[in-house]
Design an enzyme around this catalytic site. Structure first.
Site, PDB file in Angstrom:
ATOM      1  N   CYS A 162     114.990  66.369  98.716  1.00 29.86           N
ATOM      2  CA  CYS A 162     114.334  67.008  99.857  1.00 29.86           C
ATOM      3  C   CYS A 162     113.114  67.804  99.393  1.00 29.86           C
ATOM      4  CB  CYS A 162     115.347  67.875 100.611  1.00 29.86           C
ATOM      5  SG  CYS A 162     114.822  68.301 102.290  1.00 29.86           S
ATOM      6  N   HIS A 210     120.208  64.064 101.432  1.00 31.56           N
ATOM      7  CA  HIS A 210     120.939  65.042 100.630  1.00 31.56           C
ATOM      8  C   HIS A 210     122.267  64.503 100.125  1.00 31.56           C
ATOM      9  CE1 HIS A 210     118.595  68.767 101.426  1.00 31.56           C
ATOM     10  NE2 HIS A 210     118.278  68.174 102.572  1.00 31.56           N
ATOM     11  N   GLU A 250     124.083  65.835  97.883  1.00 34.27           N
ATOM     12  CA  GLU A 250     124.978  66.965  97.598  1.00 34.27           C
ATOM     13  C   GLU A 250     125.699  67.456  98.852  1.00 34.27           C
ATOM     14  OE1 GLU A 250     121.899  67.259  98.263  1.00 34.27           O
ATOM     15  OE2 GLU A 250     121.395  69.233  99.075  1.00 34.27           O
TER      16      GLU A 250
END
Lengths: 225, 751
Positions: free
Chosen positions: A86, A194, A196
């Site tokens: 990002c 993302h 994560e």
């Protein structure tokens, strides 16, 4: 593997990356402050999501001048693994470690949702645990995630198999549906989605583990500085 | 120095009797700076002068309450040494004048209220209300306000790094000239990490941190306490500008500085900035504060004492630090690139003393400002209401068409267009986010999650403020229980019109008493909140709109969703079909969207039954005896059935609808669309478990059908009421807001 997570003052996914690496994948993870000129003894670096220095100029435009980015550039030149997620992707393009740029989403609105992606190349330290064409559903959350580059660069990225993931439902107007790319040496990666945020069964999505597991099981070639 | 004339007093929105009180408290004529200070501290916004005597009726205690009303936010114990701080606040007036910045700074203000106590904000919700998007006269303006407010909330929360996990959005003519923007925030910390806004310890240092002071927002608090007139459009400079990056720095720096142990007290500079933070901290500790304005970091030259004391520049905090340990704090703020300057000291004399260029510009007892503001027992008569008691005879020509109209409406349609602009996942704690029964956020390092819900219903409260407010509390608790959580505490935002009108004051009083009764009954004490009055434009008040935020706890686990997960399960209506009268249809979404009318009374609520239903569903969800659970609220049974069918599974999967067979004497419009409380729609593979627990708790549980692929069919006895493909309904619902925002007829209308 030991992963360093860079912390800019406006990083806000730094803790999420740290949590995924340390708690979901049980690897060593530590934060690296943006004023640090050294990365210590890490094997890989994550530039997390957020708004680095507020990003009122251009996302990542100020971050590239930070001491830590000098260290990250050196680390990358020496073959170290660098993953920009990002805002981290934005910083990497501003710093010239990845080609192209990320501009405001086509509809000018921030977008936060889960989108399907296609893994384009598995020949990288960030995707070797995926299968070619595998579909990952990952969250995006950005206002400036529209990937642009000149035609020649786009052709080159495709010719050299450096597109990591592509949107199947393009949320931001990115050229050729590009969601993530690699540098020439394939040790630096940037992606807008993302992984994560998709690493914990409790939160209903573990597709991000494919990317993160690839990273932590990658061959480490960087000389430690 | 300016002379204090009756015009100057009136311009500060002080009445003659309030000014007389100022004279009495000071024993002399105030300076213009002092008058400004009194005017903001005694404004409705800061002093709660019209509501305070009634707010005392609210229950505020339970064994879990660590901090009740009166501080920056309430604090609740959630076990394992953890606590949560949470509160709601309104930014209605600024959001009408400048939607983007008004909403953005609303988020900023409430976040500071949370982290000033030492808690890290982990969730935000927002309750927003606008005029109708398709109104031929005001639709375009309302669309503009909606877009501005949503992007303002997104801008601030996303950059700051707090997930916006839920909320509500309503469109109603009553909010045409007076939108409501209420923002809720919640933070988490350990019991030993709690900080208060107290200026203790004579001789301690008063330190200013964060953004520089400018001329923005001067008199924001008194603006928020006046009705809108044509002139308020000229008040734009009163709206502050927010900088979420600065706020993020302030958050990290404050939390880090708190760990040094050098901080005695801390408070954010919200409404009336320097003024409120100094006198409130002093008043709480029984101390005085002396500050020198020359030392305040300033953004522009030539500011007067009056301007600095009243400035509402954002992202500023006031810290009282142990004398001799200032350097430890400066180091932390320097690391984060923030100004931190000692501007004064704590004194023993209880006075707020403000010096500028060597002269004393103000000298007022802290208590006079913070505790001795006027309190009014304003006259209240019968609540304002013009709606008829009985409505038209309702006979639908096409119930499916009615359902579609409801699904495509602004109130009941999906809020996807809004929440996709909010980062609802950052910090990776969001177990259930927007669109769920209640938002659920896990607490890392603990086995506990926190659930939260935000509810309001202006129509019900207009019909009956007392019963309407009780219904909101019941609904909010039901949302939490249906998500498997035990409701534990409440915050509230009371949005009303001009309290100087007895029929409006009556709405406020009735509503507060209803809130008190329900919060006491459901054992959810009120730990704080906000009152926003004078929500009127050109003499037209909004519907009385209390917004209730309730939090609960549950054991961390993957959630039970609202969607039917598979075909072949039994669909059960826990709580039963209800026994509504036609008068109880008058405040429903059906009356609003399909009939465009308002009459009658809110649905009747049996709180005791409601409590038993909630205990039942909580246990069913906790033990996973149900596969899906969705409470009945706006739009009643038909909307709950439709929403339960709108699963978010992969696009290749068929949606799971249901074949529903009812057996009821009710008219079909009532049966499908009445909004009676105490009901939850569940699906289960083993319905016996559901029936057994319901029996045990003396709660009705009716098997009403089975889930099946692709279709939603509802029959009452031999009559088919609804028969549709699920995806046809889902399409209308999912894109409802986009369609309303892109109505070409409106786009081409000049308003």
């Amino acid at each position: 593997m030991k992963v360093g997570v860079v912390v800019f003052p406006g990083s806000n996914c730094d803790h999420d990356a740290w949590y995924a690496v340390s708690q979901s994948l049980h690897q060593k993870a530590e934060f690296i402050w943006h004023e640090s000129a050294s990365l210590g003894d890490v094997d890989a670096v994550i530039l997390p999501g957020g708004f680095s220095y507020g990003d009122y100029l251009r996302c990542g435009a100020i971050a590239k001048f930070s001491p830590v980015m000098q260290a990250v550039s050196k680390f990358a030149r020496e073959g170290g693994l660098v993953a920009g997620i990002c805002n981290g992707f934005q910083v990497l393009t501003e710093a010239g470690l990845l080609p192209g740029a990320l501009v405001r989403n086509e509809n000018l609105k921030f977008v936060c949702k889960r989108v399907p992606l296609e893994v384009v190349t598995t020949d990288s330290s960030f995707s070797h645990q995926a299968t070619k064409g595998q579909i990952l559903r990952l969250p995006v959350a950005h206002g400036e995630g529209c990937y642009i580059a000149d035609e020649r660069t786009l052709d080159q990225l495709e010719a050299e198999d450096r597109v990591l993931v592509r949107y199947l439902e393009n949320p931001n107007g990115s050229m050729r549906n590009i969601a993530g790319i690699l540098n020439e040496k394939r040790n630096v990666m940037g992606m807008m989605p993302h992984p994560e945020r998709a690493a914990d069964p409790l939160l209903g999505n573990t597709d991000g583990l494919t990317i993160l597991n690839s990273l932590i099981h990658a061959q480490v070639t960087a000389s430690k500085s | 120095m300016s002379k204090i004339t009756p015009e100057v007093i009136a311009a500060h929105q002080l009445t003659q009797s309030e000014y007389d009180k100022v004279l009495r408290l000071l024993g002399r004529e105030p300076s213009i700076t002092e008058l400004g200070i009194f005017s903001v501290m005694w404004s409705e916004h800061c002093s709660y002068k019209s509501s305070r005597i009634h707010l005392k009726k609210l229950p505020t205690e339970s064994p879990r309450v660590l901090q009740g009303p009166g501080e920056n936010a309430g604090i609740i114990d959630i076990g394992d040494g953890n606590a949560i701080a949470f509160k709601i606040e309104s930014h209605n007036h600024p959001s009408f004048i400048e939607p983007f910045q008004g909403a953005a700074t609303g988020v900023g203000g409430i976040l500071r209220d949370i982290f000033t106590m030492g808690a890290r904000p982990i969730a935000v919700m927002d309750s927003i209300r606008f005029g109708k998007l398709d109104d031929t006269k005001t639709g375009i303006r309302n669309q503009h306000i909606l877009e501005g407010v949503v992007s303002g909330i997104a801008h601030y929360g996303n950059c700051f790094g707090v997930p916006t996990v839920g909320g509500e959005c309503v469109f109603e003519e009553s909010y045409d000239g007076n939108p409501l923007v209420n923002v809720f925030a919640l933070g988490v910390f350990r019991h030993d990490e709690i900080f208060y806004g107290k200026a203790s310890g004579v001789g301690n240092s008063v330190i200013y941190v964060g953004a520089k002071t400018g001329r923005d927002g001067i008199h924001g608090a008194s603006m928020a306490s006046a009705e809108f007139t044509e002139e308020s459009k000229q008040k734009r400079p009163n709206v502050q500008v927010g900088d979420p990056f600065m706020e993020k720095l302030l958050l990290e720096a404050c939390l880090e500085a708190m760990k040094t142990g050098a901080i005695v007290g801390i408070q954010d500079m919200g409404a009336a900035g320097l003024t409120s933070s100094t006198c409130e901290m002093g008043s709480r500790a029984g101390t005085g504060i002396e500050i020198e304005l020359d030392k305040v970091p300033q953004r522009e030259p030539g500011m007067t004492a009056y301007e600095m004391m009243l400035s509402e520049s954002q992202e500023r905090m006031l810290i009282v630090a142990q004398h001799g340990r200032e350097e430890e704090l400066y180091r932390v703020f320097q690391k984060w690139g923030l100004d931190a300057v000692q501007i004064g000291v704590v004194t023993a004399d209880g006075m707020l003393r403000v010096k500028h260029h060597g002269a004393v510009m103000a000298e007022i007892p802290n208590r006079a400002l913070a505790d001795e503001a006027p309190r009014y027992d304003r006259p209240h008569t019968t609540p304002l209401r013009t709606a008829p008691l009985h409505g038209p005879e309702v006979r639908s020509k096409d119930l499916l068409a009615d359902l579609k109209k409801l699904l495509a409406s602004g109130d009941l349609g999906s809020k996807r267009w809004i929440y996709e602009q909010y980062d609802h996942q950052v910090r990776t704690n969001t177990v259930s986010g927007p669109g769920a029964e209640a938002a659920i956020v896990r607490i890392k390092g603990s086995k506990t999650s926190v659930a939260m819900s935000l509810d309001g219903n202006g129509r019900y409260c207009y019909l009956d403020p007392r019963e309407g407010t009780k219904l909101i509390v019941a609904e909010c608790c039901r949302n939490l229980s249906t998500a498997g959580a035990l409701p534990i505490a409440t915050t509230n935002n009371l949005n009303f019109g001009n309290p100087e009108r007895p029929e409006i004051m009556a709405q406020l009083v009735e509503s507060i008493e209803g809130l008190a009764e329900a919060c006491r009954f459901f054992e959810v004490p009120v730990t704080g909140g906000n009152v926003s009055l004078y929500n009127e434009t050109l003499g037209t008040p909004i519907f009385p709109t209390p917004v209730v935020g309730i939090v609960g706890t549950l054991e961390t686990a993957p959630p039970v969703g609202i969607h039917f997960p598979k075909p072949g399960s039994t669909v059960i209506l826990l709580g039963g079909l209800g026994k509504p009268t036609p008068d109880e249809l008058g405040g429903t979404q059906y009356a609003k969207v399909v009939l465009d009318q308002l009459w009658g009374k809110p649905p009747s609520l049996d709180m005791d039954y409601e409590k038993r239903v909630q205990a039942t569903i909580r246990e069913l969800v906790r033990s996973r005896a149900v596969e899906s659970a969705h409470d009945l609220g706006d739009g009643g049974l038909a909307i709950a059935l439709a929403e339960s069918s709108f699963g978010t599974g992969g696009s290749s999967q068929e949606a799971i609808g249901a074949d529903i067979r009812l057996d009821s004497d009710l008219a079909p419009e009532l049966l499908l669309f009445h909004e009676g409380p105490s009901r939850v729609l569940v699906s289960a593979t083993d319905p016996e478990k559901v029936f057994a627990l319901a029996r045990q708790n003396n709660v009705e549980a009716v098997a009403i059908g089975v889930t099946l692929e692709s279709r939603l069919v509802v029959r009452n006895r031999d009559v088919t009421l609804i028969d549709s493909r699920v995806d046809a309904l889902n399409d209308l619902w999912a894109d409802a807001l986009e369609h309303l925002l892109q109505d070409p007829v409106l786009v081409n209308t000049n308003v």
